[in-house]
Write an enzyme that holds these catalytic residues in place. Structure first.
Site, PDB file in Angstrom:
ATOM      1  N   THR A  42      -4.302  -7.792  11.030  1.00  0.00           N
ATOM      2  CA  THR A  42      -5.070  -7.200   9.930  1.00  0.00           C
ATOM      3  C   THR A  42      -6.517  -7.671  10.012  1.00  0.00           C
ATOM      4  OG1 THR A  42      -5.263  -6.936   7.533  1.00  0.00           O
ATOM      5  CG2 THR A  42      -4.194  -8.974   8.296  1.00  0.00           C
ATOM      6  N   HIS A  82       0.814  -1.219   0.000  1.00  0.00           N
ATOM      7  CA  HIS A  82       0.000   0.000   0.000  1.00  0.00           C
ATOM      8  C   HIS A  82       0.851   1.274   0.000  1.00  0.00           C
ATOM      9  CE1 HIS A  82      -3.773  -2.239   1.742  1.00  0.00           C
ATOM     10  NE2 HIS A  82      -3.550  -2.503   0.474  1.00  0.00           N
ATOM     11  N   CYS A  86       8.348  17.572  -9.243  1.00  0.00           N
ATOM     12  CA  CYS A  86       9.068  16.297  -9.333  1.00  0.00           C
ATOM     13  C   CYS A  86      10.530  16.599  -9.620  1.00  0.00           C
ATOM     14  CB  CYS A  86       8.473  15.468 -10.472  1.00  0.00           C
ATOM     15  SG  CYS A  86       9.484  14.037 -10.919  1.00  0.00           S
TER      16      CYS A  86
HETATM   17  P1  OAD Z   1      -7.400  -2.404  10.581  1.00  0.00           P
HETATM   18  O1  OAD Z   1      -7.417  -1.178  11.430  1.00  0.00           O
HETATM   19  O2  OAD Z   1      -8.547  -2.632   9.675  1.00  0.00           O
HETATM   20  O3  OAD Z   1      -7.252  -3.705  11.492  1.00  0.00           O
HETATM   21  C1  OAD Z   1      -6.283  -3.813  12.492  1.00  0.00           C
HETATM   22  C2  OAD Z   1      -6.368  -5.216  13.069  1.00  0.00           C
HETATM   23  O4  OAD Z   1      -5.334  -5.370  14.017  1.00  0.00           O
HETATM   24  C3  OAD Z   1      -7.689  -5.531  13.796  1.00  0.00           C
HETATM   25  O5  OAD Z   1      -8.169  -6.784  13.320  1.00  0.00           O
HETATM   26  C4  OAD Z   1      -7.287  -5.597  15.267  1.00  0.00           C
HETATM   27  O6  OAD Z   1      -8.060  -6.558  16.004  1.00  0.00           O
HETATM   28  C5  OAD Z   1      -5.840  -6.037  15.169  1.00  0.00           C
HETATM   29  N1  OAD Z   1      -4.995  -5.609  16.305  1.00  0.00           N
HETATM   30  C6  OAD Z   1      -5.014  -4.431  16.970  1.00  0.00           C
HETATM   31  N2  OAD Z   1      -4.054  -4.387  17.904  1.00  0.00           N
HETATM   32  C7  OAD Z   1      -3.392  -5.562  17.831  1.00  0.00           C
HETATM   33  C8  OAD Z   1      -2.295  -6.144  18.540  1.00  0.00           C
HETATM   34  N3  OAD Z   1      -1.647  -5.488  19.513  1.00  0.00           N
HETATM   35  N4  OAD Z   1      -1.898  -7.395  18.203  1.00  0.00           N
HETATM   36  C9  OAD Z   1      -2.522  -8.094  17.225  1.00  0.00           C
HETATM   37  N5  OAD Z   1      -3.569  -7.586  16.522  1.00  0.00           N
HETATM   38  C10 OAD Z   1      -4.001  -6.359  16.819  1.00  0.00           C
HETATM   39  O7  OAD Z   1      -6.016  -2.361   9.771  1.00  0.00           O
HETATM   40  P2  OAD Z   1      -5.594  -3.174   8.460  1.00  0.00           P
HETATM   41  O8  OAD Z   1      -6.213  -4.512   8.411  1.00  0.00           O
HETATM   42  O9  OAD Z   1      -4.121  -3.067   8.359  1.00  0.00           O
HETATM   43  O10 OAD Z   1      -5.362   0.852   3.492  1.00  0.00           O
HETATM   44  O11 OAD Z   1      -6.223  -2.269   7.321  1.00  0.00           O
HETATM   45  C11 OAD Z   1      -6.017  -2.622   5.986  1.00  0.00           C
HETATM   46  C12 OAD Z   1      -5.991  -1.389   5.112  1.00  0.00           C
HETATM   47  O12 OAD Z   1      -7.166  -0.610   5.345  1.00  0.00           O
HETATM   48  C13 OAD Z   1      -4.876  -0.417   5.443  1.00  0.00           C
HETATM   49  O13 OAD Z   1      -3.659  -0.740   4.807  1.00  0.00           O
HETATM   50  C14 OAD Z   1      -5.396   0.887   4.925  1.00  0.00           C
HETATM   51  C15 OAD Z   1      -6.806   0.779   5.463  1.00  0.00           C
HETATM   52  O14 OAD Z   1      -7.773   1.507   4.826  1.00  0.00           O
HETATM   53  C16 OAD Z   1      -5.280   1.996   2.791  1.00  0.00           C
HETATM   54  O15 OAD Z   1      -5.225   3.095   3.297  1.00  0.00           O
HETATM   55  C17 OAD Z   1      -5.240   1.773   1.302  1.00  0.00           C
END
Ligand code: OAD
Length: 235
Positions: free
Chosen positions: A177, A110, A137
């Site tokens: 995630t 990303h 740029c």
């Molecule tokens: P999310 O904020 O959607 O999810 C974070 C996950 O991490 C959740 O499932 C939490 O339960 C888990 N979590 C939180 N703290 C934790 C810990 N200490 N240990 C283990 N797990 C934990 O974030 P992403 O899945 O990364 O994209 O989001 C995916 C994409 O959505 C991002 O890259 C971004 C966003 O919109 C863009 O901006 C294109």
């Protein structure tokens, strides 16, 4: 029991950086509760109000010097150094904590806060701490600098390479995630098709949690460190 030569492909999300002090996106008080995705994370939002978007990522970039990799980032670097098979980290995160934790094989699907992209010629260069809309740029001089972030509606980076890695995976681990954003949320299915053993590390089951064969529940700093020890300890 992980084969000492297994190829391990790891997908990370915001949860691995949460214990370093970086907000996740979908927590109750997370980034998407404070900002509208369509305003700050889409090409249309950038066209409408480039200053708002650039400032949003300037604020995220300004956090980086104030945070440090945690035990989970460091454990993955340790795994890469000491495991005899290949270890690949694919991250959805735009922070630099995997690199600062010592990982070498990292794909930022990303994009990255520390990178700037020319919307005119696709040149990339190290982003200054504070970007401004219309920055030129350094290669083609077009006033078309933008954060090197993949927004909703854009294609994540290096998908062919990532699917090739998934197709060879013996172990696939998703860490912190929520499984809401594709194509990353589909990686577990791809890895399973390749015959990989699949493990989810999270505080709770993700949206695609039922597709994983194994769950390690708890904060990543503990669960990932324990997992890495269990693999390296036997090698
Ligand atoms: P999310 O904020 O959607 O999810 C974070 C996950 O991490 C959740 O499932 C939490 O339960 C888990 N979590 C939180 N703290 C934790 C810990 N200490 N240990 C283990 N797990 C934990 O974030 P992403 O899945 O990364 O994209 O989001 C995916 C994409 O959505 C991002 O890259 C971004 C966003 O919109 C863009 O901006 C294109």
């Amino acid at each position: 029991m992980t084969d000492p030569h297994a190829k391990i492909v790891i997908l990370t999300g915001a949860g691995i950086s949460a214990e370093s002090g970086i907000e996740t996106f979908r927590a109750e008080d997370g980034l998407w509760a404070q900002h509208r995705v369509e305003d700050v994370a889409t090409p249309e939002g950038f066209m409408r109000d480039p200053e708002l978007v650039v400032n949003f990522y300037n604020a995220r970039r300004a956090q980086l010097p104030e945070v440090a990799p945690n035990a989970a980032h460091r454990a993955l670097a340790h795994l890469e150094t000491h495991h005899r098979g290949e270890v690949i980290v694919i991250t959805q995160n735009v922070d630099d904590l995997h690199e600062r934790g010592g990982s070498q094989s990292v794909y930022h699907m990303h994009g990255e806060l520390n990178s700037a992209l020319c919307a005119a010629c696709e040149n990339r260069w190290p982003a200054p701490m504070v970007m401004a809309p219309g920055d030129p740029c350094p290669r083609c001089a077009a006033p078309a600098a933008r954060p090197d972030i993949v927004w909703f509606g854009e294609m994540p980076y290096e998908m062919d390479t990532l699917f090739a890695h998934l197709g060879q995976a013996d172990v696939f681990a998703a860490i912190g995630t929520s499984g809401n954003v594709y194509p990353a949320a589909g990686f577990v299915a791809e890895a399973r098709r390749a015959g990989a053993h699949t493990i989810e590390f999270n505080l709770e089951p993700s949206a695609v949690g039922n597709q994983f064969q194994e769950h390690r529940t708890g904060p990543a700093s503990r669960t990932v460190s324990d997992w890495v020890l269990s693999i390296i300890g036997r090698q």
